[in-house]
Scaffold this motif. Sequence first.
Motif, PDB file in Angstrom:
ATOM      1  N   SER A 147       0.872  -1.175   0.000  1.00 31.61           N
ATOM      2  CA  SER A 147       0.000   0.000   0.000  1.00 31.61           C
ATOM      3  C   SER A 147       0.909   1.224   0.000  1.00 31.61           C
ATOM      4  CB  SER A 147      -0.939  -0.006   1.209  1.00 31.61           C
ATOM      5  OG  SER A 147      -0.197  -0.011   2.414  1.00 31.61           O
ATOM      6  N   SER A 150       2.066   4.811   1.997  1.00 32.67           N
ATOM      7  CA  SER A 150       2.109   5.611   3.212  1.00 32.67           C
ATOM      8  C   SER A 150       2.949   6.846   2.923  1.00 32.67           C
ATOM      9  CB  SER A 150       2.724   4.810   4.368  1.00 32.67           C
ATOM     10  OG  SER A 150       2.878   5.617   5.521  1.00 32.67           O
ATOM     11  N   SER A 151       2.299   7.999   2.873  1.00 34.83           N
ATOM     12  CA  SER A 151       2.981   9.235   2.508  1.00 34.83           C
ATOM     13  C   SER A 151       3.640   9.060   1.137  1.00 34.83           C
ATOM     14  CB  SER A 151       3.980   9.635   3.592  1.00 34.83           C
ATOM     15  OG  SER A 151       4.574  10.886   3.307  1.00 34.83           O
ATOM     16  N   TRP A 193       5.866   6.785   0.337  1.00 34.81           N
ATOM     17  CA  TRP A 193       6.486   5.477   0.269  1.00 34.81           C
ATOM     18  C   TRP A 193       5.506   4.389  -0.168  1.00 34.81           C
ATOM     19  CZ3 TRP A 193      11.363   6.687   1.135  1.00 34.81           C
ATOM     20  CH2 TRP A 193      11.669   7.715   2.033  1.00 34.81           C
ATOM     21  N   VAL A 201       4.800   0.619   0.905  1.00 36.33           N
ATOM     22  CA  VAL A 201       5.121  -0.119   2.128  1.00 36.33           C
ATOM     23  C   VAL A 201       4.423  -1.475   2.138  1.00 36.33           C
ATOM     24  CG1 VAL A 201       5.490   2.007   3.458  1.00 36.33           C
ATOM     25  CG2 VAL A 201       3.214   0.949   3.412  1.00 36.33           C
ATOM     26  N   GLY A 207       4.347  -1.830   7.426  1.00 38.56           N
ATOM     27  CA  GLY A 207       4.686  -0.428   7.283  1.00 38.56           C
ATOM     28  C   GLY A 207       6.109  -0.180   6.837  1.00 38.56           C
ATOM     29  N   ARG A 254       9.327  -0.029   4.307  1.00 43.93           N
ATOM     30  CA  ARG A 254       9.520   0.429   2.926  1.00 43.93           C
ATOM     31  C   ARG A 254       9.747  -0.735   1.968  1.00 43.93           C
ATOM     32  NH1 ARG A 254      12.661   4.215  -0.068  1.00 43.93           N
ATOM     33  NH2 ARG A 254      12.051   3.927  -2.238  1.00 43.93           N
ATOM     34  N   GLN A 276      -4.810   4.971  -0.949  1.00 43.71           N
ATOM     35  CA  GLN A 276      -3.725   4.222  -0.322  1.00 43.71           C
ATOM     36  C   GLN A 276      -3.067   3.237  -1.293  1.00 43.71           C
ATOM     37  OE1 GLN A 276      -6.633   5.008   1.797  1.00 43.71           O
ATOM     38  NE2 GLN A 276      -5.099   6.612   2.184  1.00 43.71           N
ATOM     39  N   ASP A 335       3.379  15.217   4.010  1.00 44.59           N
ATOM     40  CA  ASP A 335       2.258  15.837   4.729  1.00 44.59           C
ATOM     41  C   ASP A 335       1.482  16.870   3.922  1.00 44.59           C
ATOM     42  OD1 ASP A 335       3.068  14.346   6.994  1.00 44.59           O
ATOM     43  OD2 ASP A 335       4.509  15.911   7.531  1.00 44.59           O
ATOM     44  N   SER A 389       2.547  11.544  -2.476  1.00 46.30           N
ATOM     45  CA  SER A 389       2.434  10.194  -3.023  1.00 46.30           C
ATOM     46  C   SER A 389       3.814   9.690  -3.415  1.00 46.30           C
ATOM     47  CB  SER A 389       1.541  10.175  -4.276  1.00 46.30           C
ATOM     48  OG  SER A 389       0.223  10.571  -3.988  1.00 46.30           O
ATOM     49  N   SER A 398      12.866   3.930   6.245  1.00 44.51           N
ATOM     50  CA  SER A 398      11.475   3.534   6.068  1.00 44.51           C
ATOM     51  C   SER A 398      10.584   4.324   7.013  1.00 44.51           C
ATOM     52  CB  SER A 398      11.316   2.039   6.366  1.00 44.51           C
ATOM     53  OG  SER A 398      12.180   1.264   5.578  1.00 44.51           O
ATOM     54  N   PRO A 399       9.281   4.400   6.693  1.00 42.20           N
ATOM     55  CA  PRO A 399       8.361   5.030   7.635  1.00 42.20           C
ATOM     56  C   PRO A 399       8.364   4.317   8.987  1.00 42.20           C
ATOM     57  CG  PRO A 399       7.333   4.730   5.505  1.00 42.20           C
ATOM     58  CD  PRO A 399       8.627   3.978   5.460  1.00 42.20           C
TER      59      PRO A 399
END
Length: 553
Positions: A33, A35-36, A38, A40, A44, A46, A267, A311, A316, A402-403
Motif C-alpha cells: 500500500s 504511506s505518505s 512510500w 510499504v 509499514g 519500505r 492508499q 504531509d 504520493s 522507512s516510515p
Amino acid sequence: MFELKQLLFPTFCAIIIFPFTLDLPTVSSETLSVSSRWIVDQSGARVKLACVNWAGHLEPMLPEGLDKQPISNITDLIVSSGFNCVRLTWATYMFTRAEFGGQTVGQSLSSFGLQAALDGVTNYNPNFTQLTLTEAYTEVVSELGKKGLMIILDNHVSKPSWCCGYSDGNGFWGDQFFDPAEWLMGLEAAANLSLDHNNVIGIGLRNEPRGPRSNSADWRKNIESGAETVHKVNDHLLVCAGGLSFSADLSFLFREPLTFSTPSIRQKLVYELHWYSWYSGLPYGSGNLNQICSSDMKRVMDAVGFLLTPDQPYTSPVLVSEFGLDQGGRDPTGNRFFDCFMTFAAKLDLDHALWALQGSYYERNGVRDLDETFGLLTHTWDAVRNPGFVQRLGALKYPLPSPVTFGFTTYSAIFHPATGLCVSARANTSLVLSSCGRGSSVWSYDTTTLMIIFSERSVISAPGEGFPAVVTHDAGCKGCQWNVVGGAQLQLQSQVGDKFLCLDGTSGTDITAETCLCLESSQCVNSAQVPTSQWFQFITMQSSQAGVTISSA
C-alpha cells in the motif's frame, strides 16, 4: 513553485556502517500500500522498487526475446542484475479483441512474416508456440513469479505498435485507437489476470498520455475511472498513473489532487515519471552541465517531484517508470544526462524502472530483429550489455529510512554519481571510491563549521592541489572547511592558501583536490570538459547489525 532543497538537504547523523547484504524476499500485492511518499508492506516497512521494462506491446503482442533464450535464462538475468520487479507492457487489444489476443504465438509471428523469430521461439520456448497471445503473456507473468519478481502490468498502447508519437492515435482518450470504454475493459482483464498471480503488485493505467487532445480535466476523469475499475476487481493492486506530456507533467495536481469515489484507492496510488535526456529541451550535449542539471532538476521538481513533499494533500510515491540511455556509451548527450539523473534519483531515493530489458525486437517499425541500444541485455539475450552500468545503477537500490524502522538506524554516505560509488576512508587516511554500503564510510556535514566529519572525530582535509585528500584529527587544519558550490550544488570546495580546490574522484584511485571545474555559467559551454568527477552528494541510507538493507519487500 517548489524548492528542491526541501527534499535534498535533510539533517544527517553519523553511525557505524555494517557489512552489506542483499535480500530479495517474495512480495505479493496483498502486502503493498502507500504511506505518505512510500510504498510499504503490511508492517509499514519500505518496499523499494528497482524494476526493468520488458516490452510486450508491439505488433506481435509477445514479450520480446523468447526467440533468443529460454525464458528461465531471461528471468535469471533479471534477478542477477539486481532488479526486483518488471514493468511488463501490454496492448489493450490483446485483452479486448479476440482476433488479436486469440491468435496463437505461431499465428501471430507468421502473420508478420517473422519466420526466423518463430523458429527461435520453437527452439528455445517450444511450449509457447501453440499458446494464445493472452496465454503466452500470462505464462511470462508466471515465470517471473517463480523467481520472486514483482510485476507491474503496464497498459502501454491500445492498438499494438511501437510507442510513442505525439499524433499516433494511441495517445489520449478519444484518439483514433484509444476508446475509453475499451480501455476500461482492458484494465478489467489485466486486473482479473492478477487475481491468480500475487506477484502482480500493480497496474500501469496508461503509458505516456499525450497528443493534441490532451488536457488535465479529461486526464483526471479517466484516471479516476481506470483506478476505480482496477480496484473493483482487485483491491490489493497499486494503481500507477503517469501525467501529461509523455508522463512528464503532473503540476496540475499541486492545487487540486486526485480524489476517488472509493477513498481506499488513495492508499494504492503511485504516480509515474518518465525522464530522458530529450525531455527537458536543454543542451545536455553541450553547455555548462552544472547549470543544465540544476535547471532540469528544477523542471522535474516543479512538474512531478513536488509530490514527494511530506504531509501534503497530494503527497504520493513517484516511480520513475522509464529512464535510460545508450548502453554502449556512444551517446555523449545521454551520458551527461545520466550523471544528472543518478544524482537526483539517489538523493530522492526514487523507485525506478529502467528502459529496457530487451536486447532486440521481433520487429519494430518494419525492421526485423532490430537491436535495442538502450537494452540491458545483448542482442542475443545471453548476457548484460554493459556490466559497468549495472554496477553503477545498483547504487539506486539503497533505500532511505522507512516510515517504520524496527531498530534500523540512518546514516549518511557521500555518493559519487559519475561512478555510482561512495567515499571511503582508507587505513592510511586517504580517500577512495568504493561500493556504497560495502566499504563506504559514515560521514556528516556540519553546516556551521563547514567540516565534513568522519566517525565524529576526524575531518576531510585538502593538503594541496593535485594531492590526495585525507582524513585528519586536526580540526584546525588548513583546507578543512568545505563549501557546497556550483550551479548544481554538487561540488565540495575548500580554500588552500590562495587556491580554491574541489574534491575530484575516479574509480580505483585516491580522491584528490583539484581546480574546481565549470563553476561559472560561462565556463565549459563549448567544451567536452564536464564537472561530474567533482560531483558528490550526501545521501541518507539505512543500516542494522544485519547489514545495509536493499529493500525489496
